[in-house]
Design a protein around this motif. Structure first.
Motif, PDB file in Angstrom:
ATOM      1  N   PRO A   1       0.989  -1.200  -0.005  1.00 44.33           N
ATOM      2  CA  PRO A   1       0.019  -0.128   0.046  1.00 44.33           C
ATOM      3  C   PRO A   1       0.996   1.278   0.100  1.00 44.33           C
ATOM      4  N   VAL A   2       0.121   2.121  -0.677  1.00 45.66           N
ATOM      5  CA  VAL A   2       1.031   3.730  -0.399  1.00 45.66           C
ATOM      6  C   VAL A   2       0.896   3.925   0.969  1.00 45.66           C
ATOM      7  N   LEU A   3       2.212   4.394   1.605  1.00 48.42           N
ATOM      8  CA  LEU A   3       2.133   4.974   2.754  1.00 48.42           C
ATOM      9  C   LEU A   3       2.087   6.305   3.206  1.00 48.42           C
ATOM     10  N   LEU A   4       1.064   6.793   3.831  1.00 49.10           N
ATOM     11  CA  LEU A   4       1.158   8.441   4.266  1.00 49.10           C
ATOM     12  C   LEU A   4       1.758   8.531   5.734  1.00 49.10           C
ATOM     13  N   GLN A   5       2.239   9.756   5.950  1.00 47.07           N
ATOM     14  CA  GLN A   5       2.708   9.968   7.402  1.00 47.07           C
ATOM     15  C   GLN A   5       1.690   9.629   8.625  1.00 47.07           C
ATOM     16  N   THR A   6       0.470   9.841   8.214  1.00 46.31           N
ATOM     17  CA  THR A   6      -0.713   9.340   9.135  1.00 46.31           C
ATOM     18  C   THR A   6      -0.864   7.802   9.522  1.00 46.31           C
ATOM     19  N   ASP A   7      -0.039   7.014   8.541  1.00 43.20           N
ATOM     20  CA  ASP A   7       0.086   5.583   8.863  1.00 43.20           C
ATOM     21  C   ASP A   7       0.985   5.027   9.835  1.00 43.20           C
ATOM     22  N   GLY A   8       1.897   6.034  10.140  1.00 46.69           N
ATOM     23  CA  GLY A   8       3.053   5.681  10.792  1.00 46.69           C
ATOM     24  C   GLY A   8       2.512   4.895  12.006  1.00 46.69           C
ATOM     25  N   PRO A   9       1.514   5.114  13.214  1.00 47.35           N
ATOM     26  CA  PRO A   9       1.301   4.361  14.130  1.00 47.35           C
ATOM     27  C   PRO A   9       0.742   2.869  13.684  1.00 47.35           C
ATOM     28  N   ALA A  10       0.003   2.912  12.660  1.00 45.80           N
ATOM     29  CA  ALA A  10      -0.412   1.547  12.122  1.00 45.80           C
ATOM     30  C   ALA A  10       0.653   0.720  11.904  1.00 45.80           C
ATOM     31  N   VAL A  11       1.408   1.303  11.193  1.00 41.33           N
ATOM     32  CA  VAL A  11       2.417   0.550  10.740  1.00 41.33           C
ATOM     33  C   VAL A  11       3.465  -0.218  11.846  1.00 41.33           C
ATOM     34  N   ARG A  12       3.630   0.713  12.738  1.00 47.89           N
ATOM     35  CA  ARG A  12       4.619   0.549  13.885  1.00 47.89           C
ATOM     36  C   ARG A  12       3.590  -0.431  14.802  1.00 47.89           C
ATOM     37  N   ALA A  13       2.467  -0.639  14.883  1.00 44.66           N
ATOM     38  CA  ALA A  13       1.798  -1.507  15.577  1.00 44.66           C
ATOM     39  C   ALA A  13       1.833  -2.882  15.024  1.00 44.66           C
ATOM     40  N   ARG A  14       1.621  -2.892  13.506  1.00 46.43           N
ATOM     41  CA  ARG A  14       2.084  -4.116  13.022  1.00 46.43           C
ATOM     42  C   ARG A  14       3.150  -4.732  13.126  1.00 46.43           C
ATOM     43  N   ARG A  15       4.144  -3.821  13.105  1.00 49.65           N
ATOM     44  CA  ARG A  15       5.585  -4.431  13.470  1.00 49.65           C
ATOM     45  C   ARG A  15       5.743  -5.091  14.913  1.00 49.65           C
ATOM     46  N   VAL A  16       5.059  -4.421  15.812  1.00 49.84           N
ATOM     47  CA  VAL A  16       5.267  -4.945  17.172  1.00 49.84           C
ATOM     48  C   VAL A  16       4.738  -6.375  17.165  1.00 49.84           C
ATOM     49  N   VAL A  17       3.327  -6.572  16.501  1.00 50.00           N
ATOM     50  CA  VAL A  17       3.022  -7.735  16.406  1.00 50.00           C
ATOM     51  C   VAL A  17       3.761  -8.937  15.649  1.00 50.00           C
ATOM     52  N   GLU A  18       4.297  -8.443  14.478  1.00 46.08           N
ATOM     53  CA  GLU A  18       5.068  -9.245  13.740  1.00 46.08           C
ATOM     54  C   GLU A  18       6.206  -9.749  14.610  1.00 46.08           C
ATOM     55  N   ALA A  19       7.004  -8.770  15.183  1.00 43.36           N
ATOM     56  CA  ALA A  19       7.927  -9.369  16.096  1.00 43.36           C
ATOM     57  C   ALA A  19       7.567 -10.126  17.309  1.00 43.36           C
ATOM     58  N   ARG A  20       6.552 -10.094  17.934  1.00 40.63           N
ATOM     59  CA  ARG A  20       6.114 -10.674  19.218  1.00 40.63           C
ATOM     60  C   ARG A  20       5.932 -12.148  18.329  1.00 40.63           C
ATOM     61  N   LEU A  21       5.193 -12.042  17.346  1.00 41.91           N
ATOM     62  CA  LEU A  21       4.950 -13.386  16.467  1.00 41.91           C
ATOM     63  C   LEU A  21       6.207 -14.170  16.198  1.00 41.91           C
ATOM     64  N   GLN A  22       7.289 -13.508  15.706  1.00 43.53           N
ATOM     65  CA  GLN A  22       8.255 -14.348  15.245  1.00 43.53           C
ATOM     66  C   GLN A  22       8.955 -14.747  16.429  1.00 43.53           C
ATOM     67  N   ALA A  23       9.124 -13.959  17.476  1.00 43.23           N
ATOM     68  CA  ALA A  23       9.885 -14.275  19.032  1.00 43.23           C
ATOM     69  C   ALA A  23       9.116 -15.676  19.438  1.00 43.23           C
ATOM     70  N   GLU A  24       7.825 -15.663  19.260  1.00 44.90           N
ATOM     71  CA  GLU A  24       7.191 -16.646  20.053  1.00 44.90           C
ATOM     72  C   GLU A  24       7.243 -17.965  18.921  1.00 44.90           C
ATOM     73  N   GLN A  25       7.447 -17.890  17.748  1.00 46.01           N
ATOM     74  CA  GLN A  25       7.729 -18.762  16.961  1.00 46.01           C
ATOM     75  C   GLN A  25       8.746 -19.472  16.890  1.00 46.01           C
ATOM     76  N   ALA A  26       9.972 -18.555  17.396  1.00 48.33           N
ATOM     77  CA  ALA A  26      11.165 -18.904  17.455  1.00 48.33           C
ATOM     78  C   ALA A  26      11.494 -19.716  18.649  1.00 48.33           C
ATOM     79  N   SER A  27      10.730 -19.581  19.760  1.00 50.98           N
ATOM     80  CA  SER A  27      10.905 -20.021  21.009  1.00 50.98           C
ATOM     81  C   SER A  27      10.042 -21.424  21.226  1.00 50.98           C
TER      82      SER A  27
END
Lengths: 340, 340, 340
Positions: B314-340
């Protein structure tokens, strides 16, 4: 999902097949049934080989089916008898599969496999359905579940205690008698309630509510999924012949992998002329099978999605013995058929 | 689609869980909830291990669930306590998963992962929901869209200007203040409208329509998808405490990959006894979330089909910043959980 | 399924495109159509590149489409003209595909492929639709079948004898004249009934029922699926010009692999002012196409599921010649386009 081909499936009640074409899918094969002018049952692949329009949308002219779209004609043997267009030549490939059908015990039995192996004597015995000493009520039910989930249901009648208030008994679930002999084409599932008061069903049928007796629910399963229940009640320790007997037929025919044609009938050898009782039995059957079994079995199907039940490692109880044996018979026959 | 397991999901409003069993799917897991006789919340895998019938079709007897089909019984720990058939032995595998549930802030919080890691102190702070100095109205919404599409919506409140007439403002979309700090379990999305006339919402709440003020919409997102909006309006340059404040809770719980349970509530610390205002707020919430957000988000889901949004670039605007950050947090936690 | 891109598809009747946005899927591409203030037809990809919400849910402001969700604006060229948020920068990728559309013969023709190759002179001749010496009635039909199943239908009008009582003839199916020349972009399917009594259709149009004549049904197919039927009846051996003529247009546009937009029209050069006749023709067309062809073609689609018809080895009759030729033209153009 694979199905046994060289076997007899209950395709329809005989009375369902008339001079109006009947489209019915059996084991994923789309078939059109009709009665010829001489009264035989014809069963053809329900798909014109020209443009794949269902033949049942066409017209029945004598014993000939005329396709709705371009008028190709097929006889009951599946041969194309007329191409009304152009030079009128009939292409060699212009034919549809014709299925072997036999009528017996008021059922039209369909053979999906090699016609030359279609042996009428292999049809399981449901002569009770047409025995003049019995009065029979029958119906049809469409179930959105695999046919084996329904035979599982019928082979473990202990569920009656929980699902069917009319079949429940104050003393709890029935006694189960495991089978000893290895299963071949038949499996028996025997449940009984010796020396108990009658449930609501037997009370309805006239068994005195204050009198103990011996109930029996002996289910005979024949491959692939034809079940006949010997259900009855008689005085404690008295011979079966003295008591009430309502042999109940359950003919299960796979439609698709997740849907089933369920033909059922209740026969009785008492009060045969009692029309009100016939109507009552029909109402009870509809209530029990449509309103009580069907929702649970369909919920089970949705829960396992399209998986094969046994692949999900269900917990097995002693009372699952007959259902497991029946599934093994089907599996063995399928493998034998695929090997040959 | 994978979901974080070792986290708290909002499973239900506390008042939804009663002595009637409640079937609810959370992150693709089918679960039945009920309240025990002592008032605790029980949560069990909603599938009998015997024949896979949903347990919620059965009966609740005391704290025991009796399966509808063959009467197997399970207690709140998931153990099978009764096999009423045959020799009555209980197979070792006859148990269902029991989930850890904690009630807090009027919410039943569900832990999908390892029970021993279920730490109550990790539940995000929604104490406003039960704070006696606030009056709260709440509701539930079922949305046919992935939960992250809804958190995207809530983390970019600039959409209010376009979708919600009640939240639109004559001077255009709000000012966005990008976050500086890296996100861990929380993300903030701050929108404000300093020195503007009130929108229809604040007018409804009593802010004088001819008087300028400072609006704020500060959204706090907690992993995996729990949002609390600090929304309010006060006089220009005046401290927040002086003005109207309506903290609004948005608890998003994945049901399936493309459907979401959406629990929302509006709390207020003014006119708490005003029942008409409570009813009006409830009506506004339903209008805004059900009638305005939901159709757009569901259209978005249909447009991307089953794809993951970010995979479509998707094209990203400045106002997408928080949504993108939140998705990254979820993604990181998911990967951590799957790694352990 | 692949579709020819560098060709003209009938996207809509001109009158369907107004100042209200029209969402229509063509060959699996979701497109929004609208008329600009100067009356031109604009056609844009119906998906905002930001959050993938369909643009047709937004607002048309002048010639600009404002997205419903966050207010991004796009002009008729597909360029983003406004980002109302944050620093207001417009990301380079913030644009949607704009399609070339030409209006001709009362049809809005859409070019899916490279705009620089969009040559108006390639549009098949349907000038009869706007010819002032003809009166035309027209309509639209949505069919749940692949567009080629419908062109097959139209290229083998022998089906009229079986499906359409109004077009059936006492002497049986029409005579078919096979084409000799190889097909390029056009295929002709010529059916005729020399020296026969009129069918009900021609009787309705005023041809005396007791008078023999020569019927003709000459169908012209233009790639990819635009058909014009020269249908008429005149005295035996008399020139075509003397008789009744009702050129009938059939414009088939793939929507998805299994659904089609079907635009049809009946034109006539007699009794042009007769409004009752116009209404009657419209009713006949709806009855014939909606009630008679559509159910059969949709049954055919369900029967072949998502398969490509020819992959199922249908039996071919002489009268299938034109349909097979047309499919070959499409296939050749597709392969040429994919090779280049």
């Amino acid at each position: 999902m694979a199905y046994i081909k060289n076997t007899w499936y209950a395709a329809a009640w005989s009375h369902e097949i008339t001079r109006d074409m009947l489209a019915r899918t059996i084991a994923n094969e789309k078939i059109v049934f009709y009665r010829t002018e001489s009264g035989e049952v014809a069963a053809l692949e329900d798909r014109c080989p020209h443009r794949f329009v269902p033949l049942h949308l066409g017209k029945l002219k004598g014993d000939i089916v005329e396709c709705a779209y371009h008028g190709l004609c097929f006889d009951a043997s599946g041969a194309c008898t007329l191409n009304p267009h152009g030079d009128g030549k009939i292409p060699r490939a212009a034919r549809v599969k014709a299925y072997k059908v036999v009528e017996k015990h008021s059922i039209a039995w369909l053979w999906l496999g090699e016609a030359e192996r279609a042996d009428e004597s292999l049809i399981a015995d449901f002569s009770v359905l047409t025995d003049p000493s019995f009065q029979t009520v029958s119906s049809y039910l469409h179930v959105r579940a695999n046919y084996q989930l329904i035979s599982d249901n019928l082979l473990d009648l202990s569920h009656g205690q929980y699902i069917h208030p009319m079949f429940a008994n104050a003393e709890g679930p029935p006694r189960f008698e495991p089978e000893k002999e290895p299963a071949d084409h038949e499996v028996w599932a025997k449940f009984s309630r010796p020396n108990q008061y009658p449930n609501k069903y037997f009370q309805m049928l006239g068994y005195p509510s204050d009198q103990r007796g011996d109930h029996r629910n002996f289910m005979r399963w024949s491959s692939p999924s034809l079940l006949l229940l010997d259900v009855g009640m008689t005085g404690v320790g008295r011979p079966v012949e003295e008591g009430l007997s309502i042999p109940t037929s359950h003919l299960l025919t796979p439609e698709t992998d997740c849907t089933t044609h369920y033909f059922w009938a209740m026969s009785r050898d008492f009060r045969q002329e009692d029309v009100a009782l016939s109507e009552q039995l029909l109402r009870v059957g509809v209530a029990v099978f449509d309103d009580e079994d069907k929702p649970v079995i369909e919920a089970q199907q949705r829960m396992i999605d399209n998986s094969e039940l046994m692949s999900l490692n269900p917990v097995l109880l002693q009372t699952d013995g007959p259902a497991v044996r029946a599934r093994r018979v089907v599996e063995a026959r399928l493998q034998a058929e695929q090997a040959s």
